[in-house]
Design a protein around this motif. Structure first.
Motif, short mmCIF file in Angstrom:
data_model
loop_
_atom_site.label_atom_id
_atom_site.label_comp_id
_atom_site.label_asym_id
_atom_site.label_seq_id
_atom_site.Cartn_x
_atom_site.Cartn_y
_atom_site.Cartn_z
N SER A 129 0.85 -1.19 0.00
CA SER A 129 0.00 0.00 0.00
C SER A 129 0.89 1.25 0.00
N PHE A 130 0.22 2.41 0.02
CA PHE A 130 0.97 3.65 0.05
C PHE A 130 1.85 3.74 1.30
N ILE B 85 1.80 3.04 8.74
CA ILE B 85 0.54 3.28 9.45
C ILE B 85 -0.34 2.04 9.28
N GLY B 86 -1.02 1.67 10.35
CA GLY B 86 -1.95 0.54 10.28
C GLY B 86 -1.28 -0.81 10.10
N SER B 87 -0.18 -1.02 10.80
CA SER B 87 0.54 -2.29 10.66
C SER B 87 -0.30 -3.45 11.20
#
Length: 219
Positions: free
Chosen positions: A97-98, A158-160
């Motif tokens: 992802s980004f 972010i959001g691992s």
């Protein structure tokens, strides 16, 4: 001398000669041995008053048969199982992802338990000698991780979801280990022989069977 005197002298000489000849012949003959006196036969020996005759020899008694064991309820103390540690390295990568992606590499050592299914045993007996046919050992349950090491890790900014990735990697490692053991005939053979020998010793040492032969059961 007159004729009569001469005749008397001649008769005397002849008589003396005959007497001498008889003495010589009589001395040369063997003297007959005196007849032996009849002997009384000795009595046959009899048993003394304290003699006790041995009882007649009885045929050997048949050995007492040991009851057949119920192998389905076998004492777990004999440990009809063997455990092998197996190590694998597994990598799990999350979606890109980004913010990057989660990726983890685990080195997992798991203990694999192999057992023999005693419910399929075929037993033949001859006296207290047993011939048992058993299947080969198979994996019992899931491999049990005994050592887990993270040898590589990348996390999203972010959001691992690295914990989920680790759990997935661990499940994948256990499946790989199980498959490797199931496809290793040498390992299966070793585990089978160890279980067979333990069962033999238990049946002989603990239950008292004179001889036990365990053979693999043909599929």
């Amino acid at each position: 001398m007159d004729q009569r005197t001469i005749n008397w002298i001649a008769s005397g000489v002849v008589a003396l000669a005959l007497v001498g000849l008889l003495l010589v012949i009589t001395r040369g003959w063997p003297t007959p041995a005196p007849a032996a006196a009849p002997t009384t036969p000795e009595p046959w020996p009899t048993a003394p008053p304290t003699f006790t005759p041995l009882p007649p020899t009885a045929p050997p008694a048949a050995p007492t048969l040991i009851p057949l064991p119920d192998l389905r309820r076998i004492d777990p103390a004999i440990g009809l199982a063997i455990k092998f540690p197996v190590t694998t390295v597994t990598t799990v990568s999350g979606a890109q992802s980004f913010f990057g992606r989660d990726e983890i590499t685990l080195k997992v050592t798991a203990e694999v338990r192999l057992t023999v299914d005693l419910s399929r045993a075929q037993i033949q007996r001859e006296g207290n000698t047993l011939t048992i046919r058993l299947p080969r050992a198979t994996i019992d349950g899931e491999p049990n991780p005994i050592e887990i090491a993270v040898i590589g890790e990348t996390r999203r900014w972010i959001g691992s979801q690295i914990t989920a990735a680790q759990n997935q990697a661990l499940a994948q490692a256990r499946a790989e280990i199980r498959q490797r053991v199931a496809n290793d005939p040498e390992l299966i053979s070793i585990a089978s022989e160890v279980c067979y020998r333990r069962l033999e010793r238990w049946l002989i040492d603990e239950l008292g069977f004179s001889r036990v032969v365990i053979e693999p059961l043909s599929s």
